[in-house]
Design an enzyme around this catalytic site. Structure first.
Site, mmCIF file in Angstrom:
data_model
loop_
_atom_site.group_PDB
_atom_site.id
_atom_site.type_symbol
_atom_site.label_atom_id
_atom_site.label_comp_id
_atom_site.label_asym_id
_atom_site.label_seq_id
_atom_site.Cartn_x
_atom_site.Cartn_y
_atom_site.Cartn_z
ATOM 1 N N GLY A 324 9.778 -4.271 3.844
ATOM 2 C CA GLY A 324 8.647 -5.020 3.156
ATOM 3 C C GLY A 324 8.761 -6.298 3.003
ATOM 4 O O GLY A 324 7.439 -6.710 2.942
ATOM 5 N N ASP A 326 7.901 -8.589 5.565
ATOM 6 C CA ASP A 326 7.423 -8.749 7.008
ATOM 7 C C ASP A 326 6.505 -9.773 6.925
ATOM 8 O O ASP A 326 5.539 -9.706 6.644
ATOM 9 C CB ASP A 326 7.034 -7.290 7.694
ATOM 10 C CG ASP A 326 6.376 -6.702 6.880
ATOM 11 O OD1 ASP A 326 6.223 -6.674 5.555
ATOM 12 O OD2 ASP A 326 5.222 -5.853 7.232
ATOM 13 N N GLU A 509 -3.254 -10.453 -2.493
ATOM 14 C CA GLU A 509 -1.809 -9.959 -2.129
ATOM 15 C C GLU A 509 -0.731 -10.870 -2.542
ATOM 16 O O GLU A 509 0.516 -10.538 -2.874
ATOM 17 C CB GLU A 509 -1.762 -9.851 -0.961
ATOM 18 C CG GLU A 509 -0.657 -9.032 -0.163
ATOM 19 C CD GLU A 509 -0.754 -9.058 1.465
ATOM 20 O OE1 GLU A 509 -0.041 -8.035 1.963
ATOM 21 O OE2 GLU A 509 -1.732 -9.511 2.035
#
Length: 551
Positions: A324, A326, A509
């Site tokens: 997760g 990355d 995000e």
């Protein structure tokens, strides 16, 4: 999986020149005849069994040609395309026509594939909505209903409705979904909590684990194992009883511990590492060692910059995606070079804390079912893991948990992943107090907590802050009685999200929180994404706890 291997063999044996049964007709006529014969599009009703072939498996040199030619700005576009006819025929036709002087790869792809549907682009937020109203109004936009499945699509159909993060991400993601669910529960969307629970349980039953996301190219890896936390959330909110998920939790545990019994000290297999003293800890892993379908070009370019065998680099890039994070300096030998990635050589503190939670959840639910033997077994497993984590990953001098480099037999970097042991109740109160000092002095900013203290071009490093890390830090510190630090992080993060929302009328995000004024986060392999599932979920839950005054 057996059928997939057969199909892969068939693909490899396809004729590559004029030895096919189509050789007597001009290629253009063949293409048109085939397309005319196909429904536009052909759909399969219900829940067909999806094979496990990834687009790279299925389209072979056509896939590599498309990805290396950069005909799409985003490497994820082509893997998400759906074929308009049998992929075997498309590959054959590509082989017959690609050497023609007038061959146009982009036109070929557009003619014989449906491009991924762009959803949510038509949504325009109401500038007059509060942050809370905006999030509640976004849930339907991010919801995907089960629908007829296009054959040979990389999308794995799910039986129930689910939430996607938004932007380029048109599928559900494993660990993202837990943090999204926090907000769904706060918004009263118990219907979606139930359907997402069913989906994840269905994936464990069908695939033996929860994939990174519901795409064929994600089947070879999982993500941080948070299903136990989901089950706890269902129980807290009265959605589903925890007992019904015990078999699913046990099956997920088997996936993460596969091969553990056969290991000797200093050996590793898949996700399991046996330490020199015989205790078991876990690492991130992907069963494939090829470029990721969704980042094929980027992975190939990264591997070229390394002196290591390319398959090792690919494996570590894939394992980094499974984490997760990355990517992050956590996985790099040289923080400035992604090509130095060594994910599989690190034992991550967050992964092992999540597995401690999984072991504890199995023990707790076994009590509810009257299974004392299973309870005792998993209580011991959790205790053993806690002891191993403290031995290998607690840094008493610096007062923090750190990843462990088991190849070099030394502790690795400190990061916000250090808060996960608090979130799952693994740490002691003394450790929580020391960790609070480390987080406050090394990661806390006016906008929340940073992912790491190391400033790089990777998105899971300074200067970025991410919603899941804020939530686990807030709740982790509050669980150990440090309400002051938890509340400070919560209010700082809510201000970050709300200030950006007031300016841009959207959630994103990740956020740049290292300066005086939080702004859009950067770094990583793709442009910043709007939406955004877990940002919405965490913000909505925090609004429920702290109200809509962001001071």
């Amino acid at each position: 999986m057996h059928n997939s291997k057969l199909q892969l063999k068939e693909l490899a044996e396809l004729p590559t020149s004029a030895d096919s049964h189509y050789e007597d007709e001009p290629s253009e006529l063949i293409l048109d005849k085939m397309l005319d014969a196909e429904p536009q599009p052909e759909m399969i009703e219900g829940m067909p069994p999806s094979d496990a072939l990834t687009p790279a498996d299925r389209y072979m040199e056509l896939f590599e040609h498309v990805q290396s030619s950069r005909i799409f700005a985003d490497s994820k576009t082509f893997p998400d395309c759906s074929p308009k006819m049998d992929p075997l025929d498309i590959l054959l036709l590509y082989r017959r026509t690609r050497k023609k002087d007038d061959f146009d790869l982009h036109a070929f792809v557009e003619k014989y594939f449906w491009l991924p549907e762009s959803r949510g682009g038509e949504y325009v937020s109401n500038p007059g909505d509060t942050l809370k109203e905006h999030i509640d109004n976004l849930w339907p936009v991010l919801t995907r209903e089960p629908e007829s499945h296009i054959p040979w699509s990389s999308l794995l159909p799910l039986p129930q409705a689910y939430i996607v993060p938004g932007g380029r991400f048109g599928e559900t993601y494993y660990w993202d979904s837990y943090f999204t669910m926090l907000g769904l529960a706060e918004s009263g969307r118990n219907d979606l909590l139930r359907t997402m629970a069913d989906n994840f349980a269905w994936m464990i039953e069908t695939y033996g684990h929860i994939p990174n996301g519901n795409r064929t190219y994600y089947l070879s890896r999982s993500q941080p194992p948070v299903f136990a936390l989901m089950v706890e959330l269902f129980e807290e909110d009265g959605i589903r009883g925890a007992r019904r998920y015990l078999e699913h939790l046990l099956k997920e545990y088997e996936f993460w511990m596969d091969g553990a019994e056969s290991l000797a000290p200093n050996q590793a297999y898949r996700h399991v590492v046996k330490m020199p003293d015989g205790v078991l800890l876990n690492r991130y892993w992907d069963d494939r060692d090829t470029p990721r379908d969704e980042s094929w070009r980027e992975d190939v370019e990264t591997a070229k910059l390394s002196s290591r065998p390319v398959n090792e680099v690919y494996r570590d890039l894939r394992a980094g995606a499974a984490s997760g994070w990355d990517y992050s300096s956590r996985w790099l030998r040289d923080a400035d070079r992604l090509a130095s990635i060594r994910t599989t050589q690190f034992i991550p503190i967050d992964l092992n804390a999540f597995l401690y939670k999984l072991e504890s959840a199995i023990a707790n639910i076994s009590v509810l079912k009257g299974d004392r033997e299973t309870e005792a077994l998993f209580r011991q497993k959790a205790d053993d893991r806690r002891t191993a984590v403290n031995q290998y990953m607690w840094d008493e001098e610096e007062g923090c948990f750190r990843d462990y480099d088991w190849h070099r037999q030394q502790m690795a970097l400190f990061s916000a992943a250090s808060v996960v042991p608090l979130y799952v109740g693994l740490a002691t109160h003394a450790q929580a107090d020391k960790l609070a000092d480390a987080v406050r002095s090394r990661l806390l900013t006016q906008g929340g907590i940073l992912a790491t203290e190391y400033e790089t071009d990777e998105q899971w490093d300074k200067p970025n802050g991410w919603a899941p890390l804020q939530w686990m830090a807030i709740q982790g510190f509050k669980l150990y009685g440090n309400d002051a630090l938890g509340d400070e992080i919560a209010r700082s993060w809510l201000r970050t999200v709300n200030d950006f929302y007031q300016q841009h009328h959207k959630l994103i995000e990740k956020y740049h929180i290292s300066g005086d004024v939080p702004r859009a986060g950067g770094g990583g392999e793709y442009p910043l994404q709007d939406g955004f599932g877990w940002t919405n979920g965490v913000a909505r839950r925090l609004i429920g706890l702290y109200g809509e005054k962001y001071e």
